[in-house]
Design a protein around this motif. Structure first.
Motif, PDB file in Angstrom:
ATOM      1  N   ARG A   1      -9.398  -5.337   6.304  1.00 41.10           N
ATOM      2  CA  ARG A   1      -8.892  -3.978   6.492  1.00 41.10           C
ATOM      3  C   ARG A   1      -9.915  -3.102   7.225  1.00 41.10           C
ATOM      4  O   ARG A   1     -11.104  -3.380   7.201  1.00 41.10           O
TER       5      ARG A   1
ATOM      6  N   PHE B   1     -10.523  -2.193  -1.894  1.00 42.92           N
ATOM      7  CA  PHE B   1      -9.125  -2.230  -1.470  1.00 42.92           C
ATOM      8  C   PHE B   1      -8.209  -2.997  -2.418  1.00 42.92           C
ATOM      9  O   PHE B   1      -7.019  -3.092  -2.176  1.00 42.92           O
TER      10      PHE B   1
ATOM     11  N   GLY C   1      -8.056   1.453   5.468  1.00 42.07           N
ATOM     12  CA  GLY C   1      -7.313   0.554   4.606  1.00 42.07           C
ATOM     13  C   GLY C   1      -6.207  -0.159   5.363  1.00 42.07           C
ATOM     14  O   GLY C   1      -5.580  -1.075   4.838  1.00 42.07           O
TER      15      GLY C   1
ATOM     16  N   ASP D   1       0.847  -1.191   0.000  1.00 45.19           N
ATOM     17  CA  ASP D   1       0.000   0.000   0.000  1.00 45.19           C
ATOM     18  C   ASP D   1       0.880   1.238   0.000  1.00 45.19           C
ATOM     19  O   ASP D   1       1.852   1.314   0.744  1.00 45.19           O
TER      20      ASP D   1
END
Ligand SMILES: *[C@@H]1O[C@H](CO)[C@@H](O)[C@H](O)[C@H]1NC(C)=O
Ligand SMILES: *[C@@H]1O[C@H](CO)[C@@H](O)[C@H](O)[C@H]1NC(C)=O
Length: 408
Positions: free
Chosen positions: A223, A217, A256, A61
Protein backbone atom coordinates in the motif's frame (compact mmCIF):
# COMPACT_ATOMS: atom_id res chain seq x y z
CA UNK A 1 -16.53 25.90 17.13
CA UNK A 2 -13.73 27.76 18.88
CA UNK A 3 -14.41 25.93 22.13
CA UNK A 4 -14.48 22.72 20.19
CA UNK A 5 -11.02 23.41 18.80
CA UNK A 6 -9.35 24.15 22.11
CA UNK A 7 -11.00 21.11 23.60
CA UNK A 8 -9.54 19.11 20.79
CA UNK A 9 -6.06 20.49 21.40
CA UNK A 10 -6.29 19.60 25.05
CA UNK A 11 -7.28 16.09 24.17
CA UNK A 12 -4.45 15.76 21.73
CA UNK A 13 -1.93 16.95 24.32
CA UNK A 14 -3.28 14.34 26.66
CA UNK A 15 -2.84 11.67 24.07
CA UNK A 16 0.71 12.79 23.38
CA UNK A 17 1.42 12.46 27.10
CA UNK A 18 -0.09 9.01 27.10
CA UNK A 19 2.07 7.99 24.19
CA UNK A 20 5.21 9.26 25.90
CA UNK A 21 4.32 7.10 28.83
CA UNK A 22 3.47 4.16 26.64
CA UNK A 23 6.66 4.29 24.66
CA UNK A 24 8.47 2.84 27.64
CA UNK A 25 6.72 -0.37 26.87
CA UNK A 26 5.94 -2.50 23.92
CA UNK A 27 3.40 -0.66 21.80
CA UNK A 28 0.89 -3.43 22.01
CA UNK A 29 -2.71 -2.82 22.86
CA UNK A 30 -2.47 -4.95 25.95
CA UNK A 31 -0.13 -2.36 27.48
CA UNK A 32 -2.71 0.39 27.40
CA UNK A 33 -4.55 1.28 30.56
CA UNK A 34 -8.31 1.78 30.71
CA UNK A 35 -7.87 5.55 30.88
CA UNK A 36 -5.56 5.69 27.89
CA UNK A 37 -7.91 3.41 26.06
CA UNK A 38 -10.76 5.86 26.53
CA UNK A 39 -8.58 8.77 25.37
CA UNK A 40 -7.47 6.94 22.25
CA UNK A 41 -11.05 6.12 21.36
CA UNK A 42 -11.87 9.79 21.66
CA UNK A 43 -8.95 10.82 19.46
CA UNK A 44 -10.08 8.21 16.99
CA UNK A 45 -13.47 9.88 16.79
CA UNK A 46 -11.80 13.24 16.23
CA UNK A 47 -9.59 11.93 13.45
CA UNK A 48 -12.42 10.02 11.87
CA UNK A 49 -14.52 13.11 11.17
CA UNK A 50 -18.18 12.88 10.18
CA UNK A 51 -18.13 12.03 6.47
CA UNK A 52 -20.23 13.56 3.71
CA UNK A 53 -20.07 10.21 1.95
CA UNK A 54 -18.56 6.80 2.66
CA UNK A 55 -17.52 4.06 0.29
CA UNK A 56 -15.90 0.67 0.65
CA UNK A 57 -13.13 -0.58 -1.63
CA UNK A 58 -13.07 -4.09 -2.95
CA UNK A 59 -10.57 -5.01 -0.22
CA UNK A 60 -12.94 -3.80 2.45
CA UNK A 61 -11.24 -0.50 3.23
CA UNK A 62 -13.71 2.08 4.41
CA UNK A 63 -13.07 5.47 2.82
CA UNK A 64 -14.71 8.50 4.38
CA UNK A 65 -15.15 11.64 2.29
CA UNK A 66 -14.44 14.62 4.52
CA UNK A 67 -15.03 18.29 3.76
CA UNK A 68 -11.65 19.39 2.39
CA UNK A 69 -11.50 22.34 4.80
CA UNK A 70 -12.37 20.19 7.81
CA UNK A 71 -9.81 17.45 7.24
CA UNK A 72 -7.61 16.47 10.21
CA UNK A 73 -4.60 18.49 8.89
CA UNK A 74 -6.24 21.73 9.90
CA UNK A 75 -6.36 20.71 13.54
CA UNK A 76 -2.60 21.29 13.55
CA UNK A 77 -1.87 24.59 15.36
CA UNK A 78 0.74 25.57 12.74
CA UNK A 79 -1.86 25.24 9.98
CA UNK A 80 -4.47 27.54 11.46
CA UNK A 81 -3.88 30.18 8.79
CA UNK A 82 -2.79 27.78 6.08
CA UNK A 83 -4.08 28.60 2.64
CA UNK A 84 -5.03 25.30 1.10
CA UNK A 85 -3.43 24.48 -2.23
CA UNK A 86 -6.50 22.89 -3.73
CA UNK A 87 -5.16 22.34 -7.22
CA UNK A 88 -1.43 21.70 -7.06
CA UNK A 89 0.03 22.10 -10.52
CA UNK A 90 0.47 18.78 -12.21
CA UNK A 91 1.71 17.59 -14.58
CA UNK A 92 4.67 19.84 -14.06
CA UNK A 93 6.09 21.82 -16.92
CA UNK A 94 8.60 19.94 -19.01
CA UNK A 95 7.82 16.74 -17.21
CA UNK A 96 7.33 14.62 -20.27
CA UNK A 97 5.56 11.36 -19.70
CA UNK A 98 6.65 9.01 -16.98
CA UNK A 99 3.84 6.62 -17.68
CA UNK A 100 5.23 3.15 -17.75
CA UNK A 101 3.71 0.26 -19.65
CA UNK A 102 4.00 -1.84 -16.49
CA UNK A 103 2.07 0.62 -14.36
CA UNK A 104 -0.46 -0.99 -12.01
CA UNK A 105 -2.31 2.25 -11.65
CA UNK A 106 -4.90 1.48 -14.29
CA UNK A 107 -6.60 -0.79 -11.77
CA UNK A 108 -7.16 2.15 -9.44
CA UNK A 109 -8.21 4.48 -12.19
CA UNK A 110 -10.91 2.06 -13.16
CA UNK A 111 -12.44 2.53 -9.75
CA UNK A 112 -15.48 4.71 -10.11
CA UNK A 113 -15.77 5.84 -6.53
CA UNK A 114 -14.57 9.29 -5.72
CA UNK A 115 -15.51 11.93 -3.24
CA UNK A 116 -18.03 14.61 -4.16
CA UNK A 117 -16.70 18.04 -5.09
CA UNK A 118 -15.22 19.77 -2.04
CA UNK A 119 -14.51 16.55 -0.15
CA UNK A 120 -11.40 14.39 0.14
CA UNK A 121 -10.99 10.69 0.95
CA UNK A 122 -9.57 9.60 4.29
CA UNK A 123 -9.12 5.90 4.97
CA UNK A 124 -10.91 5.07 8.19
CA UNK A 125 -8.42 4.12 10.88
CA UNK A 126 -8.78 1.37 13.40
CA UNK A 127 -7.70 1.84 16.96
CA UNK A 128 -4.69 -0.43 16.59
CA UNK A 129 -3.52 1.38 13.47
CA UNK A 130 -3.86 4.71 15.20
CA UNK A 131 -1.92 3.64 18.28
CA UNK A 132 0.89 2.43 16.11
CA UNK A 133 0.82 4.90 13.24
CA UNK A 134 0.54 8.10 15.22
CA UNK A 135 3.59 7.78 17.40
CA UNK A 136 5.72 5.00 16.17
CA UNK A 137 8.46 4.84 13.62
CA UNK A 138 11.28 2.60 12.55
CA UNK A 139 13.87 5.27 13.28
CA UNK A 140 12.85 4.92 16.89
CA UNK A 141 13.51 1.25 16.54
CA UNK A 142 16.82 -0.35 17.25
CA UNK A 143 19.12 -2.73 15.58
CA UNK A 144 19.45 -6.04 17.28
CA UNK A 145 22.33 -6.03 19.76
CA UNK A 146 22.24 -2.27 19.99
CA UNK A 147 21.07 -0.28 22.98
CA UNK A 148 20.27 2.94 21.18
CA UNK A 149 16.58 2.65 21.88
CA UNK A 150 16.37 0.11 24.67
CA UNK A 151 12.68 0.64 25.35
CA UNK A 152 11.28 -0.13 21.94
CA UNK A 153 10.48 -3.61 20.75
CA UNK A 154 11.24 -3.19 17.05
CA UNK A 155 14.46 -3.33 15.10
CA UNK A 156 15.13 -2.68 11.45
CA UNK A 157 17.64 -2.72 8.60
CA UNK A 158 17.88 -0.52 5.55
CA UNK A 159 19.52 -0.61 2.14
CA UNK A 160 19.62 2.63 0.18
CA UNK A 161 21.47 4.95 -2.15
CA UNK A 162 21.96 8.64 -1.60
CA UNK A 163 22.95 11.36 -4.06
CA UNK A 164 25.80 13.51 -2.83
CA UNK A 165 24.88 15.20 0.44
CA UNK A 166 24.92 18.91 1.21
CA UNK A 167 23.50 20.32 -1.98
CA UNK A 168 20.11 22.00 -2.04
CA UNK A 169 17.52 19.62 -3.40
CA UNK A 170 13.87 20.32 -4.07
CA UNK A 171 12.57 16.81 -4.43
CA UNK A 172 13.07 13.35 -5.77
CA UNK A 173 11.62 11.27 -8.56
CA UNK A 174 11.74 7.49 -8.89
CA UNK A 175 9.90 4.72 -10.68
CA UNK A 176 9.48 2.12 -7.97
CA UNK A 177 9.09 -1.57 -8.58
CA UNK A 178 5.87 -2.77 -7.01
CA UNK A 179 6.66 -5.79 -4.86
CA UNK A 180 4.79 -7.70 -2.22
CA UNK A 181 7.32 -9.24 0.15
CA UNK A 182 5.68 -11.77 2.43
CA UNK A 183 5.63 -10.48 6.00
CA UNK A 184 4.10 -11.72 9.22
CA UNK A 185 1.98 -9.47 11.46
CA UNK A 186 5.13 -8.68 13.47
CA UNK A 187 7.11 -7.47 10.45
CA UNK A 188 7.12 -4.69 7.87
CA UNK A 189 8.94 -3.96 4.64
CA UNK A 190 9.06 -0.75 2.60
CA UNK A 191 10.21 0.65 -0.74
CA UNK A 192 10.68 4.34 -0.17
CA UNK A 193 12.20 7.72 -0.73
CA UNK A 194 13.60 9.94 2.04
CA UNK A 195 13.63 13.74 1.80
CA UNK A 196 15.57 15.22 4.71
CA UNK A 197 17.36 18.21 6.15
CA UNK A 198 18.83 19.18 9.52
CA UNK A 199 21.09 17.68 12.17
CA UNK A 200 20.29 14.13 13.22
CA UNK A 201 18.69 14.90 16.59
CA UNK A 202 16.23 17.36 15.04
CA UNK A 203 16.10 16.04 11.50
CA UNK A 204 13.16 16.96 9.31
CA UNK A 205 12.15 13.94 7.28
CA UNK A 206 9.52 13.12 4.70
CA UNK A 207 9.33 9.48 3.73
CA UNK A 208 6.99 7.99 1.18
CA UNK A 209 6.51 5.01 -1.05
CA UNK A 210 5.08 1.54 -0.78
CA UNK A 211 4.84 -0.59 2.32
CA UNK A 212 3.65 -3.96 3.48
CA UNK A 213 2.93 -3.12 7.06
CA UNK A 214 0.27 -5.12 8.97
CA UNK A 215 0.52 -2.93 12.08
CA UNK A 216 -0.31 0.14 9.99
CA UNK A 217 -2.81 -1.29 7.55
CA UNK A 218 -4.14 -4.43 9.15
CA UNK A 219 -3.04 -6.75 6.35
CA UNK A 220 -0.09 -7.81 4.21
CA UNK A 221 -1.03 -6.00 1.01
CA UNK A 222 1.35 -3.48 -0.65
CA UNK A 223 0.00 0.00 0.00
CA UNK A 224 0.97 3.65 -0.41
CA UNK A 225 2.29 5.24 2.76
CA UNK A 226 3.83 8.49 3.91
CA UNK A 227 5.56 9.70 7.05
CA UNK A 228 6.83 13.01 8.37
CA UNK A 229 8.71 14.35 11.37
CA UNK A 230 10.13 17.80 12.10
CA UNK A 231 12.15 16.95 15.23
CA UNK A 232 14.21 13.84 14.70
CA UNK A 233 11.31 11.39 15.15
CA UNK A 234 10.63 12.61 18.68
CA UNK A 235 7.26 14.26 19.17
CA UNK A 236 6.12 15.67 15.83
CA UNK A 237 4.79 13.80 12.85
CA UNK A 238 3.31 10.42 12.11
CA UNK A 239 2.50 7.97 9.37
CA UNK A 240 -0.12 8.85 6.79
CA UNK A 241 -2.91 10.95 8.27
CA UNK A 242 -2.66 9.46 11.76
CA UNK A 243 -2.06 12.95 13.13
CA UNK A 244 -2.84 16.41 11.78
CA UNK A 245 -0.28 17.49 9.15
CA UNK A 246 -0.64 16.06 5.66
CA UNK A 247 -3.19 17.85 3.49
CA UNK A 248 -5.17 15.49 1.27
CA UNK A 249 -6.30 16.98 -2.07
CA UNK A 250 -6.87 14.08 -4.45
CA UNK A 251 -10.58 13.17 -4.69
CA UNK A 252 -10.10 9.39 -4.71
CA UNK A 253 -6.52 8.31 -3.96
CA UNK A 254 -5.16 8.52 -0.43
CA UNK A 255 -2.70 6.80 1.90
CA UNK A 256 -3.44 3.12 2.25
CA UNK A 257 -4.31 2.83 -1.44
CA UNK A 258 -3.27 -0.63 -2.46
CA UNK A 259 -1.30 -1.40 -5.55
CA UNK A 260 -2.07 -4.35 -7.72
CA UNK A 261 -1.04 -6.28 -9.60
CA UNK A 262 2.42 -6.70 -8.07
CA UNK A 263 5.59 -7.89 -9.77
CA UNK A 264 6.10 -11.62 -10.07
CA UNK A 265 9.56 -13.12 -9.52
CA UNK A 266 11.05 -13.87 -12.95
CA UNK A 267 7.67 -12.90 -14.38
CA UNK A 268 5.85 -9.69 -15.20
CA UNK A 269 7.16 -6.48 -13.63
CA UNK A 270 5.04 -3.64 -12.33
CA UNK A 271 6.28 -0.25 -11.28
CA UNK A 272 4.95 3.18 -10.50
CA UNK A 273 6.36 6.73 -10.46
CA UNK A 274 6.65 8.30 -7.02
CA UNK A 275 7.66 11.90 -6.47
CA UNK A 276 8.01 14.21 -3.51
CA UNK A 277 8.85 17.74 -4.58
CA UNK A 278 8.60 21.29 -3.38
CA UNK A 279 6.02 23.31 -5.27
CA UNK A 280 7.71 26.48 -6.48
CA UNK A 281 4.86 28.85 -5.74
CA UNK A 282 3.64 27.56 -2.38
CA UNK A 283 6.76 25.91 -0.94
CA UNK A 284 4.72 22.89 0.13
CA UNK A 285 6.11 19.36 -0.33
CA UNK A 286 3.82 17.57 -2.77
CA UNK A 287 3.43 13.81 -2.97
CA UNK A 288 2.55 12.34 -6.31
CA UNK A 289 2.11 8.67 -7.05
CA UNK A 290 1.33 7.44 -10.54
CA UNK A 291 1.33 11.05 -11.74
CA UNK A 292 -1.49 11.91 -9.37
CA UNK A 293 -0.91 14.47 -6.63
CA UNK A 294 -2.32 12.86 -3.52
CA UNK A 295 -1.70 15.89 -1.35
CA UNK A 296 1.11 17.67 0.43
CA UNK A 297 3.02 18.30 3.63
CA UNK A 298 2.67 22.07 4.20
CA UNK A 299 5.91 24.00 4.58
CA UNK A 300 4.69 25.34 7.94
CA UNK A 301 5.25 21.92 9.49
CA UNK A 302 9.00 22.10 9.00
CA UNK A 303 12.06 23.99 10.14
CA UNK A 304 15.04 22.59 8.24
CA UNK A 305 12.90 21.44 5.32
CA UNK A 306 11.28 24.84 5.02
CA UNK A 307 13.62 25.86 2.19
CA UNK A 308 15.16 22.77 0.69
CA UNK A 309 16.40 19.24 1.34
CA UNK A 310 20.04 18.30 1.83
CA UNK A 311 19.45 14.55 1.68
CA UNK A 312 17.53 12.47 -0.84
CA UNK A 313 17.64 8.72 -0.42
CA UNK A 314 16.07 5.76 -2.18
CA UNK A 315 15.80 2.20 -0.93
CA UNK A 316 14.08 -0.14 1.47
CA UNK A 317 13.56 -0.66 5.18
CA UNK A 318 12.76 -4.03 6.72
CA UNK A 319 11.93 -4.41 10.38
CA UNK A 320 10.25 -6.59 12.96
CA UNK A 321 9.43 -6.95 16.61
CA UNK A 322 12.40 -8.33 18.46
CA UNK A 323 12.15 -12.07 18.59
CA UNK A 324 10.82 -12.20 15.02
CA UNK A 325 13.21 -12.83 12.15
CA UNK A 326 14.05 -9.98 9.76
CA UNK A 327 11.50 -9.81 6.95
CA UNK A 328 12.22 -9.94 3.24
CA UNK A 329 13.06 -6.67 1.49
CA UNK A 330 12.40 -5.81 -2.17
CA UNK A 331 10.89 -8.93 -3.66
CA UNK A 332 12.57 -11.16 -1.10
CA UNK A 333 15.36 -12.28 -3.42
CA UNK A 334 18.97 -11.16 -3.39
CA UNK A 335 19.97 -9.06 -6.38
CA UNK A 336 22.96 -10.42 -8.27
CA UNK A 337 25.78 -8.15 -9.30
CA UNK A 338 25.51 -7.27 -13.00
CA UNK A 339 22.26 -9.14 -13.39
CA UNK A 340 20.21 -6.65 -15.37
CA UNK A 341 17.03 -8.67 -15.27
CA UNK A 342 14.81 -6.49 -13.13
CA UNK A 343 12.28 -9.29 -12.77
CA UNK A 344 14.61 -11.10 -10.39
CA UNK A 345 15.07 -8.61 -7.58
CA UNK A 346 13.55 -5.55 -5.99
CA UNK A 347 14.21 -2.59 -8.27
CA UNK A 348 13.86 1.15 -8.64
CA UNK A 349 14.77 3.10 -11.74
CA UNK A 350 14.82 6.58 -13.23
CA UNK A 351 16.01 8.02 -9.92
CA UNK A 352 16.35 11.76 -10.25
CA UNK A 353 16.48 14.88 -8.13
CA UNK A 354 14.90 18.31 -8.45
CA UNK A 355 17.77 20.80 -8.50
CA UNK A 356 18.06 24.47 -7.58
CA UNK A 357 17.16 25.54 -11.11
CA UNK A 358 13.88 23.65 -10.79
CA UNK A 359 14.95 20.95 -13.22
CA UNK A 360 14.49 17.23 -12.73
CA UNK A 361 17.86 15.71 -13.40
CA UNK A 362 19.65 12.41 -13.12
CA UNK A 363 22.17 12.58 -10.31
CA UNK A 364 25.67 11.26 -10.65
CA UNK A 365 25.55 7.65 -9.52
CA UNK A 366 29.31 7.42 -9.28
CA UNK A 367 29.14 9.99 -6.48
CA UNK A 368 26.10 8.50 -4.77
CA UNK A 369 27.17 6.31 -1.87
CA UNK A 370 25.33 3.14 -1.03
CA UNK A 371 24.02 3.25 2.51
CA UNK A 372 23.39 -0.11 4.12
CA UNK A 373 23.37 -0.75 7.83
CA UNK A 374 24.44 -4.35 7.49
CA UNK A 375 28.13 -4.76 6.86
CA UNK A 376 27.90 -8.25 5.49
CA UNK A 377 26.08 -9.00 2.29
CA UNK A 378 24.33 -12.00 3.83
CA UNK A 379 21.43 -9.84 4.89
CA UNK A 380 20.34 -7.36 2.24
CA UNK A 381 22.20 -6.19 -0.84
CA UNK A 382 22.03 -3.22 -3.16
CA UNK A 383 23.61 -2.72 -6.57
CA UNK A 384 23.34 0.28 -8.81
CA UNK A 385 23.67 0.84 -12.51
CA UNK A 386 23.80 4.14 -14.37
CA UNK A 387 22.32 2.68 -17.47
CA UNK A 388 20.92 -0.53 -18.85
CA UNK A 389 19.69 -0.87 -22.38
CA UNK A 390 16.93 -3.38 -21.91
CA UNK A 391 14.63 -2.04 -20.68
CA UNK A 392 16.10 1.30 -21.76
CA UNK A 393 16.50 3.04 -18.43
CA UNK A 394 18.87 5.10 -16.27
CA UNK A 395 19.86 5.26 -12.61
CA UNK A 396 18.70 1.87 -11.47
CA UNK A 397 19.09 -0.01 -8.22
CA UNK A 398 18.42 -3.65 -7.51
CA UNK A 399 18.10 -4.30 -3.82
CA UNK A 400 16.72 -6.42 -1.01
CA UNK A 401 16.99 -9.97 0.16
CA UNK A 402 15.18 -12.69 2.04
CA UNK A 403 16.03 -11.49 5.54
CA UNK A 404 15.48 -14.26 8.02
CA UNK A 405 17.92 -15.75 10.45
CA UNK A 406 20.97 -14.93 8.31
CA UNK A 407 20.18 -11.35 9.14
CA UNK A 408 20.92 -10.55 12.77
C1 LIG B 1 -1.40 -12.46 4.47
O1 LIG B 1 -2.78 -12.20 4.66
C2 LIG B 1 -3.64 -13.25 4.31
C3 LIG B 1 -5.07 -12.77 4.45
O2 LIG B 1 -5.29 -12.20 5.71
C4 LIG B 1 -3.34 -14.47 5.18
O3 LIG B 1 -4.16 -15.55 4.80
C5 LIG B 1 -1.89 -14.84 5.04
O4 LIG B 1 -1.58 -15.88 5.92
C6 LIG B 1 -1.00 -13.64 5.32
N1 LIG B 1 0.38 -14.00 5.08
C7 LIG B 1 1.31 -13.87 6.01
C8 LIG B 1 2.68 -14.29 5.63
O5 LIG B 1 1.07 -13.45 7.13
C1 LIG C 1 18.77 25.37 1.98
O1 LIG C 1 18.31 25.19 3.30
C2 LIG C 1 19.27 25.52 4.26
C3 LIG C 1 18.75 25.10 5.61
O2 LIG C 1 17.41 25.44 5.78
C4 LIG C 1 19.59 27.01 4.17
O3 LIG C 1 20.56 27.36 5.13
C5 LIG C 1 20.11 27.30 2.77
O4 LIG C 1 20.33 28.68 2.62
C6 LIG C 1 19.14 26.82 1.72
N1 LIG C 1 19.73 26.96 0.39
C7 LIG C 1 19.13 27.63 -0.56
C8 LIG C 1 19.85 27.66 -1.86
O5 LIG C 1 18.06 28.20 -0.41
Amino acid sequence: MEGCKSNLMREMMLIVLCFCFMSNYAAGESDISKKEDVEISRLLKILNKPPVKTFTTKYGDIIDCIDIFKQPAFDHPLLKDHKIEVKPTFPREGMGSFTTPDNPWSEIERRKERCPLGAVPIRRTTKQELIFGSKYHWEKTKQRNSNTYPHTPMYHHFASIQPVEGKSYYGGHVIMGVHNPLVTPEQFSTSQMWIQNGPEEQINSIEAGLAVYPKLFGDNITRIFGYWTADGYKSTGCFNIFCPGFVQVHPSITFGELLEPVSVYKGKKYSIPVEVYKARASGNWLLSVGEQVIGYWPKELFTHLAHNASIIRYGGIAGALSGSPSPPMGNGHFPEYRDYDLAKAGFMREMKVFNEAGEIVYFDFTKAPRKLDTKKDNCYKLYYYSYISKPYTWNIITYGGPGGSSCP
